[in-house]
Design a protein around this motif. Structure first.
Motif, PDB file in Angstrom:
ATOM      1  N   TYR A 102      32.823 -63.569  40.608  1.00 30.10           N
ATOM      2  CA  TYR A 102      31.985 -62.270  41.097  1.00 30.10           C
ATOM      3  C   TYR A 102      32.920 -61.267  41.569  1.00 30.10           C
ATOM      4  N   THR A 103      33.957 -61.239  41.030  1.00 27.91           N
ATOM      5  CA  THR A 103      34.878 -60.002  41.308  1.00 27.91           C
ATOM      6  C   THR A 103      35.208 -59.327  39.823  1.00 27.91           C
ATOM      7  N   LEU A 104      34.945 -57.872  40.096  1.00 26.89           N
ATOM      8  CA  LEU A 104      35.445 -57.043  39.019  1.00 26.89           C
ATOM      9  C   LEU A 104      36.398 -56.285  39.443  1.00 26.89           C
ATOM     10  N   TYR A 105      37.379 -56.072  38.384  1.00 23.75           N
ATOM     11  CA  TYR A 105      38.718 -55.358  38.502  1.00 23.75           C
ATOM     12  C   TYR A 105      38.600 -54.490  37.325  1.00 23.75           C
ATOM     13  N   TYR A 106      38.734 -52.985  37.900  1.00 20.74           N
ATOM     14  CA  TYR A 106      38.543 -51.988  36.880  1.00 20.74           C
ATOM     15  C   TYR A 106      39.704 -50.736  37.211  1.00 20.74           C
ATOM     16  N   SER A 107      39.862 -50.032  35.929  1.00 21.64           N
ATOM     17  CA  SER A 107      40.854 -48.976  35.931  1.00 21.64           C
ATOM     18  C   SER A 107      40.055 -47.853  35.333  1.00 21.64           C
ATOM     19  N   ASP A 108      40.658 -46.712  34.919  1.00 23.01           N
ATOM     20  CA  ASP A 108      40.204 -45.728  34.068  1.00 23.01           C
ATOM     21  C   ASP A 108      39.767 -45.995  32.700  1.00 23.01           C
ATOM     22  N   THR A 109      40.300 -46.942  32.025  1.00 21.87           N
ATOM     23  CA  THR A 109      40.130 -47.339  30.727  1.00 21.87           C
ATOM     24  C   THR A 109      39.174 -48.575  30.596  1.00 21.87           C
ATOM     25  N   HIS A 110      39.101 -49.603  31.525  1.00 18.60           N
ATOM     26  CA  HIS A 110      38.649 -50.834  31.094  1.00 18.60           C
ATOM     27  C   HIS A 110      38.272 -51.495  32.351  1.00 18.60           C
ATOM     28  N   PHE A 111      37.693 -52.643  32.257  1.00 23.13           N
ATOM     29  CA  PHE A 111      37.334 -53.668  33.417  1.00 23.13           C
ATOM     30  C   PHE A 111      37.759 -54.885  32.896  1.00 23.13           C
ATOM     31  N   ILE A 112      37.923 -55.734  33.965  1.00 24.71           N
ATOM     32  CA  ILE A 112      38.061 -57.254  33.922  1.00 24.71           C
ATOM     33  C   ILE A 112      36.637 -57.804  34.739  1.00 24.71           C
ATOM     34  N   GLU A 128      19.262 -56.597  30.922  1.00 24.05           N
ATOM     35  CA  GLU A 128      18.735 -57.311  31.988  1.00 24.05           C
ATOM     36  C   GLU A 128      18.947 -58.753  31.873  1.00 24.05           C
ATOM     37  N   MET A 129      19.204 -59.450  32.955  1.00 22.30           N
ATOM     38  CA  MET A 129      19.466 -60.731  33.004  1.00 22.30           C
ATOM     39  C   MET A 129      17.969 -61.355  33.516  1.00 22.30           C
ATOM     40  N   LEU A 134      17.393 -58.318  39.990  1.00 22.64           N
ATOM     41  CA  LEU A 134      17.995 -57.391  40.973  1.00 22.64           C
ATOM     42  C   LEU A 134      19.339 -57.371  41.125  1.00 22.64           C
ATOM     43  N   ALA A 135      20.032 -58.319  40.862  1.00 23.38           N
ATOM     44  CA  ALA A 135      21.400 -58.513  41.432  1.00 23.38           C
ATOM     45  C   ALA A 135      22.539 -58.345  40.139  1.00 23.38           C
ATOM     46  N   PHE A 136      21.957 -58.611  39.020  1.00 20.43           N
ATOM     47  CA  PHE A 136      23.041 -58.717  37.770  1.00 20.43           C
ATOM     48  C   PHE A 136      22.459 -58.123  36.594  1.00 20.43           C
ATOM     49  N   VAL A 137      23.528 -57.523  35.738  1.00 20.53           N
ATOM     50  CA  VAL A 137      23.229 -57.265  34.419  1.00 20.53           C
ATOM     51  C   VAL A 137      24.275 -57.984  33.626  1.00 20.53           C
ATOM     52  N   ARG A 138      24.087 -57.567  32.128  1.00 17.29           N
ATOM     53  CA  ARG A 138      25.121 -57.851  31.229  1.00 17.29           C
ATOM     54  C   ARG A 138      25.674 -56.856  30.591  1.00 17.29           C
ATOM     55  N   ALA A 139      26.814 -56.518  30.425  1.00 17.08           N
ATOM     56  CA  ALA A 139      27.487 -55.608  29.529  1.00 17.08           C
ATOM     57  C   ALA A 139      27.579 -56.098  28.429  1.00 17.08           C
ATOM     58  N   PHE A 142      30.206 -54.259  21.535  1.00 17.28           N
ATOM     59  CA  PHE A 142      29.995 -54.066  20.072  1.00 17.28           C
ATOM     60  C   PHE A 142      30.302 -55.363  19.251  1.00 17.28           C
ATOM     61  N   ASN A 143      31.193 -56.079  19.795  1.00 17.46           N
ATOM     62  CA  ASN A 143      31.473 -57.611  19.292  1.00 17.46           C
ATOM     63  C   ASN A 143      30.460 -58.677  19.438  1.00 17.46           C
ATOM     64  N   GLY A 144      29.647 -58.446  20.334  1.00 17.45           N
ATOM     65  CA  GLY A 144      28.622 -59.208  20.822  1.00 17.45           C
ATOM     66  C   GLY A 144      28.851 -60.213  21.787  1.00 17.45           C
ATOM     67  N   ASP A 145      30.118 -59.965  22.697  1.00 21.62           N
ATOM     68  CA  ASP A 145      30.210 -60.544  23.791  1.00 21.62           C
ATOM     69  C   ASP A 145      29.262 -60.019  24.941  1.00 21.62           C
ATOM     70  N   LYS A 146      28.808 -61.080  25.988  1.00 22.63           N
ATOM     71  CA  LYS A 146      27.904 -60.465  26.887  1.00 22.63           C
ATOM     72  C   LYS A 146      28.529 -60.736  28.372  1.00 22.63           C
ATOM     73  N   ILE A 147      28.722 -60.027  29.110  1.00 24.66           N
ATOM     74  CA  ILE A 147      29.564 -60.259  30.333  1.00 24.66           C
ATOM     75  C   ILE A 147      28.837 -59.707  31.605  1.00 24.66           C
ATOM     76  N   PRO A 148      28.302 -61.030  32.336  1.00 26.11           N
ATOM     77  CA  PRO A 148      27.519 -60.615  33.618  1.00 26.11           C
ATOM     78  C   PRO A 148      28.560 -60.011  34.388  1.00 26.11           C
ATOM     79  N   MET A 149      27.843 -59.037  35.237  1.00 20.81           N
ATOM     80  CA  MET A 149      28.369 -58.226  36.243  1.00 20.81           C
ATOM     81  C   MET A 149      27.239 -57.705  37.162  1.00 20.81           C
ATOM     82  N   SER A 150      27.642 -57.562  38.336  1.00 23.81           N
ATOM     83  CA  SER A 150      27.005 -56.726  39.568  1.00 23.81           C
ATOM     84  C   SER A 150      26.624 -55.359  39.095  1.00 23.81           C
ATOM     85  N   ARG A 151      25.212 -54.853  39.408  1.00 24.16           N
ATOM     86  CA  ARG A 151      24.940 -53.479  39.186  1.00 24.16           C
ATOM     87  C   ARG A 151      25.837 -52.565  39.887  1.00 24.16           C
TER      88      ARG A 151
END
Length: 151
Positions: A102-112, A128-129, A134-139, A142-151
């Motif tokens: 439950y930690t998001l690392y981000y920069s100008d071009t991408h996030f982890i 929507e999950m 109310l808490a999370f969404v999935r990014a 284009f290659n089909g990965d689904k990454i859960p993350m906070s709104r």
């Protein structure tokens, strides 16, 4: 009074299950830690930690498990001891990985997020999950990965 009659088998079984669950999470913790540290190496990211409430919830479950063990020992209740052992071990293991999950690392071009690197340009949509709307969404990339993350 035989070995099977006093429910020690249940306690031993639950401790074994709890230990297995703990070690599975511990292994996942080591893998996530290595993945995140490798991805962060030599780069500057902003950090958004959204694990505070989950951490609090997990600590409460661990405390409930410990209280259950103590209560079970005081009242000679093997089922309560068993439940407490599983809860305690399981949520200690969950608590290990919550900081990475439950930690998001981000920069100008991408996030982890969740140990996965994702470029902003590769995000196709957000979905929507089902259970945590109310808490999370999935990014969705284009290659089909689904990454859960906070709104």
């Amino acid at each position: 009074m035989g070995f099977f009659e006093n429910n020690l088998v249940l306690v031993i079984f639950c401790i074994a299950v709890g230990m297995i669950m703990f070690f599975v999470r511990f292994k996942e913790y080591r893998q996530m830690k290595e993945t995140i540290n490798t991805a962060l190496e030599g780069k500057h990211y902003e950090k958004y930690d959204y694990s505070k409430w989950v951490r609090i919830l997990y600590v409460l479950f661990v405390l409930f498990g410990v209280v259950s063990i103590v209560y079970g020992v005081m009242h000679n209740d093997f089922e309560t001891i068993s439940m407490g052992a599983v809860l305690t071990l399981m949520f200690i293991g969950e608590h290990l990985i919550v900081g990475y999950r439950y930690t998001l690392y981000y920069s100008d071009t991408h996030f982890i997020a969740g140990g996965k690197l994702c470029r902003y340009k590769s995000v196709k949509d957000f979905e929507e999950m089902k259970y945590f709307k109310l808490a999370f969404v999935r990014a969705v990339t284009f290659n089909g990965d689904k990454i859960p993350m906070s709104r």
